[in-house]
Scaffold this active site. Structure first.
Site, PDB file in Angstrom:
ATOM      1  N   SER A   1       0.835  -1.208   0.000  1.00  0.00           N
ATOM      2  CA  SER A   1       0.000   0.000   0.000  1.00  0.00           C
ATOM      3  C   SER A   1       0.862   1.249   0.000  1.00  0.00           C
ATOM      4  CB  SER A   1      -0.879   0.000   1.254  1.00  0.00           C
ATOM      5  OG  SER A   1      -1.544   1.224   1.393  1.00  0.00           O
TER       6      SER A   1
ATOM      7  N   TYR B   1      -1.283  -0.704  10.131  1.00  0.00           N
ATOM      8  CA  TYR B   1      -1.369  -1.028   8.695  1.00  0.00           C
ATOM      9  C   TYR B   1      -0.089  -0.585   7.956  1.00  0.00           C
ATOM     10  CZ  TYR B   1      -3.759  -1.086   4.085  1.00  0.00           C
ATOM     11  OH  TYR B   1      -4.132  -1.318   2.790  1.00  0.00           O
TER      12      TYR B   1
END
Ligand code: NAP
Length: 243
Positions: free
Chosen positions: A141, A154
């Site tokens: 990501s 995350y």
């Protein structure tokens, strides 16, 4: 016969990756956690287009489930092996760090990072013998590249996945296995549907969120024969948000 395995293939980006990779003609193994109806729909779409697919539900974060699912698959497919693995399954549990629970931290790391470890270690056994070769593509990501506030869990998991991609690429290169990553920015999926889309779009030079198919196209290239000399690379797919 060669197979493709996509984790989190029932929805969002994983769904688009399954549909795109099925166009290669290789059968696609659709992994998911619990949403059997969504996974069945992906299988149906692949079959309607003339491709082949099968479902393989397991929680990537649970090593015993990964091992049991792969044991069962190998028993059903003694002559077959997995030549393409896409580690796509991932979750968000956003919170500011001083409020973050142990559970929020561990669930995210367990899914994105430990899931990658358990499954990739296992699937490498399909790719390494006799230099059969293979393709591993990890869905990381933008958060793993630049870090996002409210996402220390995350961002940490996705940044670690980039480090693992680069290290593993060098380990297995001599066996003709490539290991690459894609780093999407904001993509229209269930994961982002509760975000303030109109506000966030203004931050993106292209003024829009990406579509799952735009991520799947890059994954398909990295999984193809054409990408045979590309390894340890991270491709950003973010509309110019971070370069
Ligand atoms: P999504 O729409 O929420 O779909 C998540 C998929 O992962 C579902 O198929 C889900 O299965 C599966 N999954 C979740 N936890 C799992 C587990 N423990 N074991 C097996 N499967 C599991 O998410 P998405 O937006 O497509 O995201 C896909 C990947 O892209 C993730 O790694 C995410 O971090 C990354 N990403 C997304 C964006 C974005 O803007 N959407 C941006 C950057 C990176 P069920 O259907 O059974 O629940």
């Amino acid at each position: 016969m060669k197979y493709i395995l996509v984790t989190g293939g029932s929805r969002g980006i994983g769904r688009a990756i399954c549909l795109k990779l099925a166009e290669t003609g290789l059968p696609v193994i659709i992994n998911y956690q619990s949403n059997t109806a969504a996974a069945e729909e992906v299988k149906g779409l692949i079959e309607a287009a003339g491709g082949q697919a099968e479902l393989l539900p397991f929680d990537v974060a649970k090593q015993e489930q990964v091992e049991a699912a792969l044991d069962a698959w190998e028993a059903r497919h003694p002559e077959d092996y997995i030549s393409v693995l896409v580690n796509n399954a991932g979750i968000r549990r956003d919170n500011v760090m001083f409020m973050m629970s142990d559970e929020e931290w561990h669930q995210v790391v367990d899914t994105s990072l430990n899931g990658f470890f358990y499954l990739t270690r296992r699937v490498l056994k399909h790719m390494m013998p006799r230099r059969r070769g293979g393709r591993i593509v990890n869905v990381t990501s933008l958060s793993g590249l630049k870090g996002m506030p409210g996402q220390t869990n995350y961002s940490a998991a996705k940044a670690a996945l980039i480090g693992a991609t680069k290290a593993l690429a060098q380990e297995v290169a001599a066996r003709s296995v490539t290991v690459n990553a894609v780093a999407p920015g904001f993509i229209e999926t269930d994961m982002t549907k509760e975000l303030p889309v109109e506000e966030l779009k203004k931050l993106v030079p292209m003024q829009r969120f990406g579509r799952p198919e735009e991520v799947a196209a890059a994954v398909a290239f990295l999984a193809s024969d054409e990408a045979s000399y590309i390894t340890g690379e991270v491709i950003s797919i973010n509309g110019g948000l971070y370069t």
